[in-house]
Design a protein around this motif. Structure first.
Motif, PDB file in Angstrom:
ATOM      1  N   THR A 198       0.836  -1.206   0.000  1.00  0.00           N
ATOM      2  CA  THR A 198       0.000   0.000   0.000  1.00  0.00           C
ATOM      3  C   THR A 198       0.870   1.256   0.000  1.00  0.00           C
ATOM      4  O   THR A 198       1.975   1.247   0.538  1.00  0.00           O
ATOM      5  CB  THR A 198      -0.876   0.071   1.273  1.00  0.00           C
ATOM      6  N   THR A 199       0.341   2.321  -0.577  1.00  0.00           N
ATOM      7  CA  THR A 199       0.933   3.653  -0.365  1.00  0.00           C
ATOM      8  C   THR A 199       0.054   4.328   0.682  1.00  0.00           C
ATOM      9  O   THR A 199      -1.077   3.870   0.910  1.00  0.00           O
ATOM     10  CB  THR A 199       0.892   4.535  -1.629  1.00  0.00           C
ATOM     11  N   PRO A 200       0.525   5.419   1.271  1.00  0.00           N
ATOM     12  CA  PRO A 200      -0.410   6.193   2.084  1.00  0.00           C
ATOM     13  C   PRO A 200      -1.483   6.730   1.138  1.00  0.00           C
ATOM     14  O   PRO A 200      -1.237   6.838  -0.069  1.00  0.00           O
ATOM     15  CB  PRO A 200       0.435   7.359   2.619  1.00  0.00           C
ATOM     16  N   ILE A 201      -2.651   7.047   1.654  1.00  0.00           N
ATOM     17  CA  ILE A 201      -3.618   7.714   0.787  1.00  0.00           C
ATOM     18  C   ILE A 201      -3.364   9.215   0.926  1.00  0.00           C
ATOM     19  O   ILE A 201      -3.058   9.711   2.006  1.00  0.00           O
ATOM     20  CB  ILE A 201      -5.067   7.294   1.101  1.00  0.00           C
ATOM     21  N   PHE A 202      -3.477   9.904  -0.187  1.00  0.00           N
ATOM     22  CA  PHE A 202      -2.973  11.277  -0.262  1.00  0.00           C
ATOM     23  C   PHE A 202      -4.069  12.303   0.037  1.00  0.00           C
ATOM     24  O   PHE A 202      -5.200  12.162  -0.445  1.00  0.00           O
ATOM     25  CB  PHE A 202      -2.369  11.511  -1.655  1.00  0.00           C
ATOM     26  N   TYR A 203      -3.701  13.310   0.824  1.00  0.00           N
ATOM     27  CA  TYR A 203      -4.649  14.387   1.110  1.00  0.00           C
ATOM     28  C   TYR A 203      -4.960  15.134  -0.181  1.00  0.00           C
ATOM     29  O   TYR A 203      -4.045  15.389  -0.981  1.00  0.00           O
ATOM     30  CB  TYR A 203      -4.043  15.385   2.100  1.00  0.00           C
ATOM     31  N   VAL A 204      -6.209  15.525  -0.303  1.00  0.00           N
ATOM     32  CA  VAL A 204      -6.603  16.204  -1.548  1.00  0.00           C
ATOM     33  C   VAL A 204      -6.700  17.726  -1.372  1.00  0.00           C
ATOM     34  O   VAL A 204      -7.410  18.380  -2.108  1.00  0.00           O
ATOM     35  CB  VAL A 204      -7.946  15.634  -2.084  1.00  0.00           C
ATOM     36  N   ASN A 205      -5.977  18.247  -0.367  1.00  0.00           N
ATOM     37  CA  ASN A 205      -6.070  19.697  -0.177  1.00  0.00           C
ATOM     38  C   ASN A 205      -5.160  20.455  -1.129  1.00  0.00           C
ATOM     39  O   ASN A 205      -5.235  21.672  -1.232  1.00  0.00           O
ATOM     40  CB  ASN A 205      -5.743  20.085   1.272  1.00  0.00           C
ATOM     41  N   ALA A 206      -4.268  19.759  -1.800  1.00  0.00           N
ATOM     42  CA  ALA A 206      -3.373  20.424  -2.753  1.00  0.00           C
ATOM     43  C   ALA A 206      -2.966  19.435  -3.828  1.00  0.00           C
ATOM     44  O   ALA A 206      -3.137  18.228  -3.664  1.00  0.00           O
ATOM     45  CB  ALA A 206      -2.132  20.939  -2.020  1.00  0.00           C
ATOM     46  N   ALA A 207      -2.393  19.978  -4.890  1.00  0.00           N
ATOM     47  CA  ALA A 207      -2.007  19.126  -6.028  1.00  0.00           C
ATOM     48  C   ALA A 207      -0.827  18.225  -5.654  1.00  0.00           C
ATOM     49  O   ALA A 207      -0.056  18.541  -4.749  1.00  0.00           O
ATOM     50  CB  ALA A 207      -1.632  20.031  -7.192  1.00  0.00           C
ATOM     51  N   PRO A 208      -0.661  17.100  -6.359  1.00  0.00           N
ATOM     52  CA  PRO A 208       0.456  16.192  -6.056  1.00  0.00           C
ATOM     53  C   PRO A 208       1.828  16.817  -6.331  1.00  0.00           C
ATOM     54  O   PRO A 208       1.966  17.660  -7.209  1.00  0.00           O
ATOM     55  CB  PRO A 208       0.229  15.008  -7.001  1.00  0.00           C
ATOM     56  N   HIS A 209       2.823  16.392  -5.534  1.00  0.00           N
ATOM     57  CA  HIS A 209       4.201  16.838  -5.780  1.00  0.00           C
ATOM     58  C   HIS A 209       5.128  15.630  -5.854  1.00  0.00           C
ATOM     59  O   HIS A 209       4.673  14.485  -5.686  1.00  0.00           O
ATOM     60  CB  HIS A 209       4.660  17.872  -4.745  1.00  0.00           C
ATOM     61  N   ILE A 210       6.439  15.863  -6.055  1.00  0.00           N
ATOM     62  CA  ILE A 210       7.325  14.704  -6.280  1.00  0.00           C
ATOM     63  C   ILE A 210       7.413  13.781  -5.071  1.00  0.00           C
ATOM     64  O   ILE A 210       7.699  12.602  -5.226  1.00  0.00           O
ATOM     65  CB  ILE A 210       8.774  15.074  -6.710  1.00  0.00           C
ATOM     66  N   GLY A 211       7.180  14.310  -3.857  1.00  0.00           N
ATOM     67  CA  GLY A 211       7.201  13.449  -2.672  1.00  0.00           C
ATOM     68  C   GLY A 211       6.108  12.395  -2.758  1.00  0.00           C
ATOM     69  O   GLY A 211       6.300  11.236  -2.401  1.00  0.00           O
ATOM     70  N   HIS A 212       4.942  12.818  -3.241  1.00  0.00           N
ATOM     71  CA  HIS A 212       3.826  11.876  -3.385  1.00  0.00           C
ATOM     72  C   HIS A 212       4.162  10.818  -4.437  1.00  0.00           C
ATOM     73  O   HIS A 212       3.933   9.633  -4.241  1.00  0.00           O
ATOM     74  CB  HIS A 212       2.547  12.618  -3.794  1.00  0.00           C
ATOM     75  N   LEU A 213       4.723  11.304  -5.543  1.00  0.00           N
ATOM     76  CA  LEU A 213       5.066  10.342  -6.596  1.00  0.00           C
ATOM     77  C   LEU A 213       6.117   9.351  -6.085  1.00  0.00           C
ATOM     78  O   LEU A 213       6.079   8.162  -6.402  1.00  0.00           O
ATOM     79  CB  LEU A 213       5.590  11.078  -7.843  1.00  0.00           C
ATOM     80  N   TYR A 214       7.011   9.847  -5.251  1.00  0.00           N
ATOM     81  CA  TYR A 214       8.073   8.980  -4.695  1.00  0.00           C
ATOM     82  C   TYR A 214       7.462   7.818  -3.904  1.00  0.00           C
ATOM     83  O   TYR A 214       7.826   6.649  -4.115  1.00  0.00           O
ATOM     84  CB  TYR A 214       8.973   9.844  -3.812  1.00  0.00           C
ATOM     85  N   SER A 215       6.514   8.133  -2.986  1.00  0.00           N
ATOM     86  CA  SER A 215       5.838   7.069  -2.223  1.00  0.00           C
ATOM     87  C   SER A 215       5.239   6.037  -3.182  1.00  0.00           C
ATOM     88  O   SER A 215       5.362   4.827  -2.976  1.00  0.00           O
ATOM     89  CB  SER A 215       4.665   7.624  -1.398  1.00  0.00           C
ATOM     90  N   ALA A 216       4.599   6.540  -4.230  1.00  0.00           N
ATOM     91  CA  ALA A 216       3.889   5.652  -5.160  1.00  0.00           C
ATOM     92  C   ALA A 216       4.867   4.821  -5.993  1.00  0.00           C
ATOM     93  O   ALA A 216       4.609   3.651  -6.273  1.00  0.00           O
ATOM     94  CB  ALA A 216       2.979   6.482  -6.066  1.00  0.00           C
ATOM     95  N   VAL A 217       5.985   5.427  -6.365  1.00  0.00           N
ATOM     96  CA  VAL A 217       6.953   4.712  -7.202  1.00  0.00           C
ATOM     97  C   VAL A 217       7.636   3.588  -6.401  1.00  0.00           C
ATOM     98  O   VAL A 217       7.896   2.505  -6.933  1.00  0.00           O
ATOM     99  CB  VAL A 217       7.984   5.706  -7.795  1.00  0.00           C
ATOM    100  N   ILE A 218       7.884   3.831  -5.134  1.00  0.00           N
ATOM    101  CA  ILE A 218       8.496   2.769  -4.303  1.00  0.00           C
ATOM    102  C   ILE A 218       7.538   1.578  -4.244  1.00  0.00           C
ATOM    103  O   ILE A 218       7.925   0.424  -4.440  1.00  0.00           O
ATOM    104  CB  ILE A 218       8.794   3.261  -2.867  1.00  0.00           C
ATOM    105  N   ALA A 219       6.264   1.873  -3.980  1.00  0.00           N
ATOM    106  CA  ALA A 219       5.281   0.792  -3.868  1.00  0.00           C
ATOM    107  C   ALA A 219       5.126   0.080  -5.205  1.00  0.00           C
ATOM    108  O   ALA A 219       5.043  -1.157  -5.264  1.00  0.00           O
ATOM    109  CB  ALA A 219       3.943   1.353  -3.392  1.00  0.00           C
TER     110      ALA A 219
END
Ligand code: MSP
Length: 599
Positions: A56-77
């Protein structure tokens, strides 16, 4: 065998006893020693001999647009998921968006949209990013979905029925940005942008507010010793080690009961507490249950829940290594097998933030550097143990050196018509490159062979411990060795009219293509498009690309090679085009969209 079965039966009984005692009295009556054994058994038992895997990845807060940190979590998973598939596992990979809570409620108000429309818009952005970056999730969950509301309500009712939730009164600090309650020792003084004195969370730096309200409390304090036992009995449960120690450290301190609801009058955007419409379930309890929802909870969920692995950033470790296991213990459910923690990305040495205007847009960058380029960069440079710094110059230098020049150059050399006019996987000659020295190969060539032969085991080890950068370091070192091998023997200078030279030339190309086949196979979880292009060029069929196929140079061991003599695949151009340096166009601080302006 009998002893094992007896042990399993005894342990199962012991585990049932533990569960019962946990259900009725969280402060277990079992001796400490017995509890450790049972928990250790449960963890070990569930991880053996099972071909299912759930990441699993963490589920991402939708208060702002995605950034590279979010993509990083997803790419590892994604890397782990693809790797497990190559190994023949039945793998489930979930990601999604965290849509409830005060932070989202406020962001949607600021955007002038109703919360669901607001969440749907931003959730779509995450989906678009992940789809365009080849994040091959099998499940995308939104916490506003009905299936999730049902799972959360059920989970709450289980905890309630076991007497683990009680009505109380909470008074203390709250950070809306982190959606987190804080003790006085976690709070400090700071000045805000207008110079006003404010209280902030010492950990995140986010502003906190004093709140006092009636709400429901979870008996977290009752789980301290069980959590300690779990961690001590499972030293690999939280990785890397420094985060494991951080989790243990938190358990040395006071573990107060946790507020798990907010008054509905303040927080409307969330799941109501079953049986009390005046209260809304705390967003973290709601969010954590997403992992169970995707596993099928409250119905059949064992297949996946027994083999769950979480990827999380360091800032949300406490929620995953303390609160979540405590909730699960309370609900009588198995604990995750591993919590893989990663550090954060900074940009040109600074924390990424909207106010600094230095948030890196991963979609824009993956268009500039290609999807595989961004994936490779994040995983090659990202170190789980410490923060990593992003700059565009670094991306360009790394990708040019390792993907364009080193890997791409090697493929180009060995498949170019000048060296390989027949466009085949040529024949290996054991006399030219015998198992022991004595042919035309030199000592360094044997070292290279050893390194490439061991590479799958090395890479496997690093993938599994999510030290992906070490796997890529090892692959990159081998690619350099193979380039050195070709360079050393200058096959373009050999005399094709001499049969010995021709055999040696073919052998050099055969060995190099075998190296490339191994690199392409092992790199599939990282750069799926590049790997596919590379393997197709070598004539390797889709059914010949699994982890078991990473069996290097069988001809050197006197075995058949299925590729020998086979025609190469068609040439579909360079593997990775060199990127233009952007030194004239350095990181300019860019105004990013405010939540309110999200389209
Ligand atoms: N919604 C919660 C997670 C709930 S999981 C049940 C949350 N969301 S988040 O959008 O703020 O963060 C999602 C992930 O992105 C976290 O793992 C977090 O650590 C990661 N990152 C946020 N900023 C980051 C960097 N600058 N660098 C790397 N990862 C970062 O927390």
């Amino acid at each position: 065998m009998r002893t094992t079965l007896q042990f399993v039966t005894r342990s199962c009984e012991a585990f049932r006893t533990l569960q019962q005692s946990l259900f009725f009295s969280p402060v277990s009556a079992l001796s400490r020693h017995r509890r450790v054994d049972v928990l250790r058994y449960r963890h070990a038992h569930l991880s053996t001999d099972d071909r299912s895997y759930y990441i699993t990845t963490p589920i991402f807060y939708v208060n702002a647009a995605p950034h590279i940190g979010h993509l990083y979590s997803a790419v590892i998973a994604d890397c782990l998921h693809r790797y497990k598939l190559l190994q023949g596992f039945n793998s489930k990979f979930s990601t999604g968006t965290d849509e409830h809570g005060l932070k989202i409620q406020q962001a949607s108000e600021a955007a002038g949209k109703d919360p669901l429309t607001f969440c749907t818009d931003v959730s779509q952005r995450f989906k678009l990013l992940f789809d365009s970056c080849n994040i091959s999730y099998t499940d995308f969950i939104r916490t506003s979905e009905r299936r999730h509301r049902q799972a959360v309500k059920h989970f709450w009712s289980v905890l309630w029925d076991k007497g683990l939730i009680y009505k109380g009164s909470y008074e203390g600090w709250y950070s809306t940005q982190d959606e987190s309650f804080l003790t006085p020792s976690q709070v400090g003084d700071a000045l805000d942008s207008s110079g006003k004195q404010v209280k902030v969370s010492l950990e995140s730096g986010h502003k906190v507010e004093w709140m006092k309200e009636e709400n429901y409390m979870f008996r977290l304090s009752a789980f301290r010793s069980q959590l300690l036992d779990w961690l001590r009995g499972n030293p690999r449960a939280v990785q890397p080690e420094r985060f494991y120690h951080a989790a243990l450290q938190w358990l040395q301190e006071d573990l107060p009961d946790l507020s798990v609801s907010r008054q509905r009058s303040r927080l409307q955007w969330g799941i109501p507490v079953p049986g009390d419409a005046e209260q809304t379930i705390y967003v973290w309890l709601d969010a954590l249950v997403n992992y169970l929802t995707v596993a099928g909870y409250p119905d059949h969920h064992d297949q996946w829940w027994n083999v769950a692995h979480h990827i999380v950033g360091k800032d949300i470790l406490k929620f995953h290594a303390i609160y979540w296991p405590a909730f699960l213990l309370g609900a009588g459910l198995p604990l995750p097998q591993t919590i893989h923690v990663h550090s954060h990305w900074t940009v040109a040495g600074k924390k990424m933030s909207k106010s600094l205007g230095n948030v890196v847009d991963p979609l824009e960058r993956s268009r500039m550097y290609t999807t595989d380029g961004m994936r490779y960069f994040l995983l090659r440079q990202g170190v789980p143990d410490s923060d990593c710094d992003y700059t565009d110059d670094k991306v360009i230098k790394l990708l040019n050196a390792e993907l364009a020049d080193s890997l791409g150059g090697l493929l180009n050399r060995c498949t170019a018509p000048a060296l390989n006019p027949d466009q085949v996987y040529p024949t290996f000659c054991l006399q030219s490159f015998p198992s022991e020295q004595g042919g035309r190969a030199v000592a360094e060539d044997y070292h290279m062979l050893d390194a490439v032969k061991n590479l799958p085991v090395v890479v496997q080890h690093h993938y599994e411990s999510t030290h992906v950068y070490k796997a890529l370091e090892a692959i990159s070192a081998c690619v350099r060795q193979t380039n050195g091998f070709v360079q050393r023997h200058t096959p373009w200078k050999l005399d094709r009219s001499d049969s010995k030279d021709q055999r040696w030339l073919d052998t050099i190309i055969h060995v190099s293509l075998e190296c490339l086949r191994i690199y392409g196979t092992l790199l599939q979880p990282i750069v799926p498009e590049i790997s596919s292009k590379l393997l197709s060029r070598l004539g390797v069929q889709p059914g010949e690309r699994s982890w078991a196929d990473a069996n290097f140079l069988p001809r050197h061991r006197g075995m058949d090679c299925p590729f020998e003599g086979r025609a190469l695949g068609s040439d579909s151009g360079v593997l990775f085009s060199r990127l233009e340096s952007q030194s004239s166009n350095k990181q300019k601080p860019k105004k990013t969209e405010k939540a309110a302006n999200l389209k």
